[in-house]
Design a protein around this motif. Sequence first.
Motif, short mmCIF file in Angstrom:
data_model
loop_
_atom_site.label_atom_id
_atom_site.label_comp_id
_atom_site.label_asym_id
_atom_site.label_seq_id
_atom_site.Cartn_x
_atom_site.Cartn_y
_atom_site.Cartn_z
N VAL A 173 0.86 -1.19 0.00
CA VAL A 173 0.00 0.00 0.00
C VAL A 173 0.90 1.24 0.00
O VAL A 173 2.09 1.17 0.30
CB VAL A 173 -0.94 0.02 1.22
N ASP A 174 0.29 2.38 -0.35
CA ASP A 174 1.06 3.63 -0.36
C ASP A 174 1.36 4.12 1.04
O ASP A 174 2.43 4.68 1.31
CB ASP A 174 0.31 4.71 -1.14
N ASP A 175 0.41 3.95 1.95
CA ASP A 175 0.61 4.34 3.34
C ASP A 175 -0.36 3.55 4.20
O ASP A 175 -1.20 2.79 3.69
CB ASP A 175 0.41 5.85 3.54
N PHE A 176 -0.26 3.71 5.52
CA PHE A 176 -1.07 2.93 6.45
C PHE A 176 -2.27 3.71 6.97
O PHE A 176 -2.88 3.31 7.97
CB PHE A 176 -0.21 2.49 7.65
N SER A 177 -2.64 4.83 6.31
CA SER A 177 -3.72 5.66 6.83
C SER A 177 -5.06 4.92 6.84
O SER A 177 -5.90 5.19 7.72
CB SER A 177 -3.84 6.94 5.99
N ALA A 178 -5.28 4.02 5.90
CA ALA A 178 -6.57 3.30 5.84
C ALA A 178 -6.44 1.85 6.27
O ALA A 178 -7.34 1.05 6.04
CB ALA A 178 -7.13 3.38 4.42
N SER A 179 -5.33 1.47 6.90
CA SER A 179 -5.09 0.07 7.27
C SER A 179 -5.61 -0.21 8.67
O SER A 179 -5.37 0.58 9.61
CB SER A 179 -3.59 -0.25 7.21
#
Length: 651
Positions: free
Chosen positions: A341-347
């Motif tokens: 993923v690009d980042d963990f903001s929605a993980s």
Amino acid sequence: MVLPAPTLDDRRFQELVDDAKRFVMRRCPEWTDHNVSDPGVTLIEAFAFMTEQLCYRLNRVPDRLYVKFLELLGLRMFPPTPAEVPVTFWLSTPARSPLVIRRGTTVSTTRTESEEAIVFSTAADLAVTPTSITAVRRVRQSGVGSENQTTAVEIGQEFEAFSDPPELGDTLLIGLLDPAPACAVRIDFDGAVSGVGVNPLHPPIVWEAWTGDGWAECELTTDETAGLNRPGRVVVHLPEGHEASVIDDQRAGWLRIKVVEPLPGQPSYSSTPVVRSLHAGTVGATARAVHGEIVEFEELGESEGVPGQRLSLAKAPVLAGVHSAVVEVSDDEGWQEWTAVDDFSASGADDRHFVIDWVSGEISFGPAIRLQDGSLRRCGAVPPQGARIRARSYYHGGGGRGNVARFAIDTLKASIPFVSGVTNLHPASGGVDGETLAEAKARGPIMLRTRSRAVTAEDYEAISREAAPEAARIHCVTAGEDDVPHGAVKVLVVPAAAQRSGELLFADLVPGPATLERIANRLDEVRLVGTRVLVEPPRYRGVTVVARLVARPRLDTEEVRARALEALHRYLNPLVGGPDGTGWPFGRRVTHGEVFATLQGVRGVDIVEDVRLFGANPVTGERGAETMLLPVGPGGLVFSYDHQVRVEESR
């Protein structure tokens, strides 16, 4: 994600000691004992040690803090983009049984004394299918239906390939036993010399293959028949989508020879070719290859069972996009694939996600954030303690040096049964070097200002670069410039292209539809309401230079001429030309004086006797009138076309 920080003072201990000794020799010449046993040298070394510590602290600021601030903002350096090219594997003999050339097969250019080999790897398995002719049918434009000529071919009976004389649309259908997608099929033709009247280099026929969506034109690399005028071989490259179909109750992998309109000024058939026999065999196959090497099943280590764990791949940079890395974690059920993923903001806490820094090759797992109430929120799952972590596959490499010319790839890195050689029939394209730290620092303020909203021309360029890092150059033309209407902006895209001695093929400067569509979709998300965005290639202004030079005494005139042509192609170049060598500036006109200076600076040129400048159409080849100043137009770029240079010996 780690950005490389600059070093403000890179002097080390020994360099400081040497500098101090030089100052001593200059100011105190009577001190001649500089051995390490001298007390004065001991003092110098002590101060050098302390100065080195100060330099270390100095290197923490201020540029270092600037870079770290960009890192906190989430700025990521663009990794290099790999060049892609179709490579053709040639068989030592026509295939008699199926053969598979595995994904990851490496091929390369020839290594020389001054240049390392450029390695490419195939991106998918390549199936080589043996084939033969199972049906032949003739379709006359004036007739009804098709005529079965299979029996005539089997018994060696002559028959006419088309109507006599051939008409537009006449077709000779050749049915292969099985479809052979992406294969090179050799057709052995034997016939009478009857198809007279045509130019043997440009016969008015095309070879096409059935793909399910229609007939697709095939590329020929060999045609010894001169348009079916004499016995010989034809090597036909079938498209990837070649499929079997049924024509008049006969199922086969069909290809056809169709009579078309001759080129302007070229003659048509005055009589039809006559066929005696036809035979077919698979002699090669073509696969898509990328500039990079594949790494498979690399062990990264064991999990510590804590959030935010980071591991590093052995080789970097890592190719992104369609070549994304695949990471797996072991558990009781075997190996489980995790998602990049690009980042963990929605993980969430149970999402098996990881983030990869393509430039450094660092893999990060989800962190834990302490909330105001003291609880922890996990952004992404954490691999269990003791679990093994591996990279199942990833590509590394890429860069602009992968844009090689035609036929540059000629080496198999490992022997393959029944494969005798490899080549690339087309130049490689799409390779772009990774972003430098200086470029990332310049992009940081733009990213902070735009925050994914395009307002100014710089915003459109920066966001387009993020959407298509494989583009070599991107330029935005605003309303009122050139022919851009009010309320619109035009984004001009220049793709990376192969060059040989600075010379480019005009067709390689047209960006692919997928790249233009990706940029257009991204800009449509960030444009202001009411703004219309146009994404297209720039208008290229062809330029032809006619020059007469005098070489220095005792120099080879042909060698000097080659250098002069290379200098012109490199200077008048949309990718590496211009005054600063970074590509011809958009909209900059070409002057007679700068062309004169470019030629005068060529090694071996004594006198530039005459230089003439002409505009040219790179599509039609039409040359304009002589001029001293060639305008390019807003947003336009120059393209070298058919320079004429004459070099005379020194008198």
